[in-house]
Design a protein around this motif. Structure first.
Motif, PDB file in Angstrom:
ATOM      1  N   ASN A 114     -22.416 -13.272 -46.522  1.00 33.59           N
ATOM      2  CA  ASN A 114     -22.996 -14.553 -46.095  1.00 33.59           C
ATOM      3  C   ASN A 114     -22.433 -15.020 -44.755  1.00 33.59           C
ATOM      4  N   ALA A 115     -21.209 -14.579 -44.430  1.00 35.57           N
ATOM      5  CA  ALA A 115     -20.581 -14.935 -43.154  1.00 35.57           C
ATOM      6  C   ALA A 115     -21.037 -14.018 -42.020  1.00 35.57           C
ATOM      7  N   GLY A 116     -21.854 -12.994 -42.349  1.00 34.07           N
ATOM      8  CA  GLY A 116     -22.421 -12.145 -41.304  1.00 34.07           C
ATOM      9  C   GLY A 116     -21.878 -10.735 -41.231  1.00 34.07           C
ATOM     10  N   ILE A 117     -21.012 -10.338 -42.152  1.00 32.93           N
ATOM     11  CA  ILE A 117     -20.475  -8.983 -42.137  1.00 32.93           C
ATOM     12  C   ILE A 117     -21.414  -8.069 -42.924  1.00 32.93           C
ATOM     13  N   SER A 118     -21.747  -6.949 -42.325  1.00 34.97           N
ATOM     14  CA  SER A 118     -22.669  -5.993 -42.934  1.00 34.97           C
ATOM     15  C   SER A 118     -22.049  -5.359 -44.177  1.00 34.97           C
ATOM     16  N   LYS A 119     -22.870  -5.106 -45.188  1.00 32.51           N
ATOM     17  CA  LYS A 119     -22.392  -4.483 -46.425  1.00 32.51           C
ATOM     18  C   LYS A 119     -21.793  -3.103 -46.175  1.00 32.51           C
ATOM     19  N   ASN A 120     -22.257  -2.408 -45.140  1.00 42.41           N
ATOM     20  CA  ASN A 120     -21.716  -1.074 -44.880  1.00 42.41           C
ATOM     21  C   ASN A 120     -20.339  -1.132 -44.216  1.00 42.41           C
ATOM     22  N   GLN A 121     -19.817  -2.343 -43.998  1.00 43.56           N
ATOM     23  CA  GLN A 121     -18.469  -2.529 -43.460  1.00 43.56           C
ATOM     24  C   GLN A 121     -17.500  -3.058 -44.519  1.00 43.56           C
ATOM     25  N   ILE A 122     -17.980  -3.156 -45.757  1.00 45.92           N
ATOM     26  CA  ILE A 122     -17.174  -3.697 -46.855  1.00 45.92           C
ATOM     27  C   ILE A 122     -17.063  -2.641 -47.949  1.00 45.92           C
TER      28      ILE A 122
END
Length: 140
Positions: A114-122
């Motif tokens: 929700n804060a703008g970080i892509s799922k592929n970076q988590i």
């Protein structure tokens, strides 16, 4: 960040351009790392401010930005029992956010998205590696 070449000799121009491209990539990674650090800290700060409705409990946020470790602890007393446990543990490893522990209701991963970080970076590191491939998030 922007860079400019000023008065370059032709023999050195290629080297300086490559050096500036390298700097731009390095600063881009640093910008991303700083962005991740700020977002993680902001989200965990909000959790740290929440008070418990029962017991003599508090939250403590521990941050090591040099090593990119973020831990939110719960500690105190509840019904004459000592409480000391990790609510959230996040690391930044190889330019990705690794959620080692998530004891929140809504999920830290969702808050980061929700804060703008892509799922592929988590990376949901609390899931076994063979299960991560079935999530919408990064495997490693």
């Amino acid at each position: 960040m922007e860079f400019a070449l000023i008065q370059t000799k032709p023999a050195q121009a290629g080297f300086k351009i490559l050096f500036l491209i390298h700097l731009r990539v390095a600063f881009g990674k640093m910008d991303t790392l700083d962005n991740y650090r700020q977002m993680i800290q902001k989200i965990l700060d909000e959790y740290a401010q929440l008070s418990y409705a029962y017991g003599e409990l508090e939250r403590q946020l521990i941050i090591d930005q040099t090593a990119n470790h973020y831990v939110l602890l719960t500690l105190g007393w509840e019904n004459n029992l000592r409480v000391h446990g990790c609510l959230v543990h996040i690391d930044i490893i190889n330019d990705k956010i690794w959620i080692q522990r998530d004891g929140t209701e809504h999920g830290i991963a969702n808050e980061l998205v929700n804060a703008g970080i892509s799922k592929n970076q988590i990376v949901l590191a609390f899931q076994p590696a063979d299960i991560r491939q079935y999530t919408e998030f990064a495997v490693t």
